[in-house]
Design a protein around this motif. Structure first.
Motif, mmCIF file in Angstrom:
data_model
loop_
_atom_site.group_PDB
_atom_site.id
_atom_site.type_symbol
_atom_site.label_atom_id
_atom_site.label_comp_id
_atom_site.label_asym_id
_atom_site.label_seq_id
_atom_site.Cartn_x
_atom_site.Cartn_y
_atom_site.Cartn_z
ATOM 1 N N ARG A 2 60.783 -24.819 -98.831
ATOM 2 C CA ARG A 2 59.640 -25.091 -97.968
ATOM 3 C C ARG A 2 59.563 -24.054 -96.868
ATOM 4 O O ARG A 2 60.540 -23.801 -96.184
ATOM 5 C CB ARG A 2 59.770 -26.462 -97.333
ATOM 6 C CG ARG A 2 59.729 -27.570 -98.318
ATOM 7 C CD ARG A 2 59.945 -28.860 -97.589
ATOM 8 N NE ARG A 2 61.014 -29.553 -98.291
ATOM 9 C CZ ARG A 2 61.558 -30.674 -97.903
ATOM 10 N NH1 ARG A 2 61.177 -31.228 -96.795
ATOM 11 N NH2 ARG A 2 62.498 -31.236 -98.593
ATOM 12 N N ASN A 3 58.393 -23.482 -96.696
ATOM 13 C CA ASN A 3 58.165 -22.553 -95.591
ATOM 14 C C ASN A 3 56.954 -23.033 -94.814
ATOM 15 O O ASN A 3 55.868 -23.185 -95.381
ATOM 16 C CB ASN A 3 57.921 -21.133 -96.103
ATOM 17 C CG ASN A 3 59.167 -20.513 -96.680
ATOM 18 O OD1 ASN A 3 60.263 -20.800 -96.213
ATOM 19 N ND2 ASN A 3 58.998 -19.687 -97.694
ATOM 20 N N PHE A 4 57.144 -23.270 -93.538
ATOM 21 C CA PHE A 4 56.062 -23.692 -92.679
ATOM 22 C C PHE A 4 55.876 -22.655 -91.588
ATOM 23 O O PHE A 4 56.836 -22.177 -91.002
ATOM 24 C CB PHE A 4 56.355 -25.059 -92.045
ATOM 25 C CG PHE A 4 56.357 -26.182 -93.037
ATOM 26 C CD1 PHE A 4 55.168 -26.732 -93.489
ATOM 27 C CD2 PHE A 4 57.554 -26.692 -93.523
ATOM 28 C CE1 PHE A 4 55.172 -27.765 -94.404
ATOM 29 C CE2 PHE A 4 57.570 -27.720 -94.438
ATOM 30 C CZ PHE A 4 56.373 -28.262 -94.884
ATOM 31 N N ASP A 17 59.575 -25.974 -77.378
ATOM 32 C CA ASP A 17 60.420 -25.368 -78.409
ATOM 33 C C ASP A 17 61.280 -26.412 -79.102
ATOM 34 O O ASP A 17 61.648 -26.246 -80.265
ATOM 35 C CB ASP A 17 61.311 -24.295 -77.797
ATOM 36 C CG ASP A 17 60.501 -23.183 -77.141
ATOM 37 O OD1 ASP A 17 59.340 -23.011 -77.537
ATOM 38 O OD2 ASP A 17 61.039 -22.521 -76.242
ATOM 39 N N GLN A 18 61.599 -27.491 -78.407
ATOM 40 C CA GLN A 18 62.436 -28.537 -78.993
ATOM 41 C C GLN A 18 61.748 -29.187 -80.187
ATOM 42 O O GLN A 18 62.409 -29.609 -81.130
ATOM 43 C CB GLN A 18 62.774 -29.594 -77.953
ATOM 44 C CG GLN A 18 63.672 -29.088 -76.857
ATOM 45 C CD GLN A 18 63.908 -30.145 -75.800
ATOM 46 O OE1 GLN A 18 63.289 -31.202 -75.823
ATOM 47 N NE2 GLN A 18 64.805 -29.857 -74.890
ATOM 48 N N ILE A 19 60.420 -29.286 -80.149
ATOM 49 C CA ILE A 19 59.696 -29.886 -81.269
ATOM 50 C C ILE A 19 59.886 -29.038 -82.521
ATOM 51 O O ILE A 19 60.137 -29.557 -83.605
ATOM 52 C CB ILE A 19 58.198 -30.047 -80.933
ATOM 53 C CG1 ILE A 19 58.031 -31.077 -79.816
ATOM 54 C CG2 ILE A 19 57.404 -30.452 -82.165
ATOM 55 C CD1 ILE A 19 56.627 -31.209 -79.306
ATOM 56 N N ALA A 20 59.780 -27.734 -82.372
ATOM 57 C CA ALA A 20 59.981 -26.845 -83.523
ATOM 58 C C ALA A 20 61.415 -26.951 -84.031
ATOM 59 O O ALA A 20 61.642 -26.982 -85.243
ATOM 60 C CB ALA A 20 59.659 -25.412 -83.132
ATOM 61 N N ASP A 21 62.370 -27.032 -83.112
ATOM 62 C CA ASP A 21 63.762 -27.183 -83.531
ATOM 63 C C ASP A 21 63.967 -28.503 -84.276
ATOM 64 O O ASP A 21 64.671 -28.552 -85.284
ATOM 65 C CB ASP A 21 64.700 -27.129 -82.323
ATOM 66 C CG ASP A 21 64.736 -25.756 -81.680
ATOM 67 O OD1 ASP A 21 64.340 -24.774 -82.343
ATOM 68 O OD2 ASP A 21 65.166 -25.668 -80.513
ATOM 69 N N LEU A 22 63.352 -29.570 -83.782
ATOM 70 C CA LEU A 22 63.469 -30.876 -84.421
ATOM 71 C C LEU A 22 62.865 -30.844 -85.823
ATOM 72 O O LEU A 22 63.475 -31.328 -86.776
ATOM 73 C CB LEU A 22 62.778 -31.942 -83.570
ATOM 74 C CG LEU A 22 62.723 -33.344 -84.166
ATOM 75 C CD1 LEU A 22 64.124 -33.924 -84.285
ATOM 76 C CD2 LEU A 22 61.852 -34.240 -83.308
ATOM 77 N N ASP A 24 62.482 -28.259 -87.720
ATOM 78 C CA ASP A 24 63.340 -27.423 -88.546
ATOM 79 C C ASP A 24 64.560 -28.211 -89.022
ATOM 80 O O ASP A 24 64.946 -28.135 -90.186
ATOM 81 C CB ASP A 24 63.772 -26.186 -87.765
ATOM 82 C CG ASP A 24 64.541 -25.208 -88.619
ATOM 83 O OD1 ASP A 24 64.103 -24.956 -89.768
ATOM 84 O OD2 ASP A 24 65.591 -24.712 -88.158
ATOM 85 N N ARG A 25 65.158 -29.003 -88.122
ATOM 86 C CA ARG A 25 66.331 -29.809 -88.461
ATOM 87 C C ARG A 25 65.990 -30.841 -89.521
ATOM 88 O O ARG A 25 66.736 -31.064 -90.467
ATOM 89 C CB ARG A 25 66.847 -30.511 -87.203
ATOM 90 C CG ARG A 25 68.266 -30.274 -86.914
ATOM 91 C CD ARG A 25 68.849 -31.064 -85.777
ATOM 92 N NE ARG A 25 67.982 -31.794 -84.898
ATOM 93 C CZ ARG A 25 67.603 -31.400 -83.696
ATOM 94 N NH1 ARG A 25 67.978 -30.233 -83.231
ATOM 95 N NH2 ARG A 25 66.844 -32.162 -82.948
ATOM 96 N N VAL A 26 64.841 -31.499 -89.364
ATOM 97 C CA VAL A 26 64.439 -32.542 -90.303
ATOM 98 C C VAL A 26 64.109 -31.951 -91.666
ATOM 99 O O VAL A 26 64.503 -32.485 -92.701
ATOM 100 C CB VAL A 26 63.235 -33.337 -89.746
ATOM 101 C CG1 VAL A 26 62.644 -34.235 -90.804
ATOM 102 C CG2 VAL A 26 63.663 -34.150 -88.543
ATOM 103 N N LEU A 27 63.392 -30.832 -91.679
ATOM 104 C CA LEU A 27 62.963 -30.260 -92.950
ATOM 105 C C LEU A 27 64.087 -29.581 -93.710
ATOM 106 O O LEU A 27 64.030 -29.470 -94.921
ATOM 107 C CB LEU A 27 61.813 -29.276 -92.709
ATOM 108 C CG LEU A 27 60.525 -29.916 -92.198
ATOM 109 C CD1 LEU A 27 59.507 -28.856 -91.848
ATOM 110 C CD2 LEU A 27 59.974 -30.900 -93.208
ATOM 111 N N THR A 28 65.121 -29.125 -93.007
ATOM 112 C CA THR A 28 66.230 -28.482 -93.700
ATOM 113 C C THR A 28 67.370 -29.458 -93.969
ATOM 114 O O THR A 28 68.399 -29.070 -94.491
ATOM 115 C CB THR A 28 66.787 -27.301 -92.888
ATOM 116 O OG1 THR A 28 67.226 -27.769 -91.608
ATOM 117 C CG2 THR A 28 65.755 -26.217 -92.737
#
Length: 150
Positions: A2-4, A17-22, A24-28
């Motif tokens: 998956r690439n978003f 930035d925390q939302i993007a990190d979250l 990323d954590r969920v999707l990986t």
């Protein structure tokens, strides 16, 4: 795979930035990840939660609850396992580490081990400086009256 593309998020927001990190954590997150031990997360109040982890077979000395870098780590390791012969082993007492990421201003208010369950209570405490406050709006007459008084 998956690439978003997160660039629209960065163009429209500042300081999130925390939302993007979250995301990323969920999707990986590995889908085949072990679900041991089972746990519940319940909301006990408007700004309070309880994490309950099933830790049957572990004593308080074998359990560890740590807070590091806005993450709550719950782990357990059996001290010294006796060599036994099981006909059926349904109660797993293998070592584990479970991680829970906490939001800003969420703190651990306590932990208790009872009846094979580890209960961890969480509480959100927003500092006074970050709470909303009302700003008084002065009218034109108020400004003129203060100028005359001075």
């Amino acid at each position: 795979m998956r690439n978003f593309d997160m660039s629209p998020l960065y163009r429209a927001t500042v300081g999130f930035d925390q939302i993007a990190d979250l995301m990323d954590r969920v999707l990986t997150n590995d889908v085949s990840r072990d679900s041991y031990p089972p746990y519940n997360i319940e909301k006990t109040d408007e700004d309070a939660w309880r994490i309950s982890v099933a830790v049957a077979g572990f004593t308080e000395d074998e359990l560890s609850v740590e807070l590091r870098d806005k993450a709550l780590f719950v782990s357990a390791k059996k001290a010294n396992e006796e060599e036994r012969t099981y006909l059926h082993r349904g109660i797993a007492t293998r070592a584990f580490e479970r991680r829970f990421h906490l939001a800003d201003h969420v703190r651990v208010s306590g932990a208790v081990h009872e009846n094979g369950m580890l209960h961890i209570d969480l509480l959100r405490e927003v500092p006074e400086a970050l709470k909303p406050r009302r700003i008084e709006i002065a009218g034109k007459n108020d400004v003129e009256a203060k100028a005359i008084e001075a």
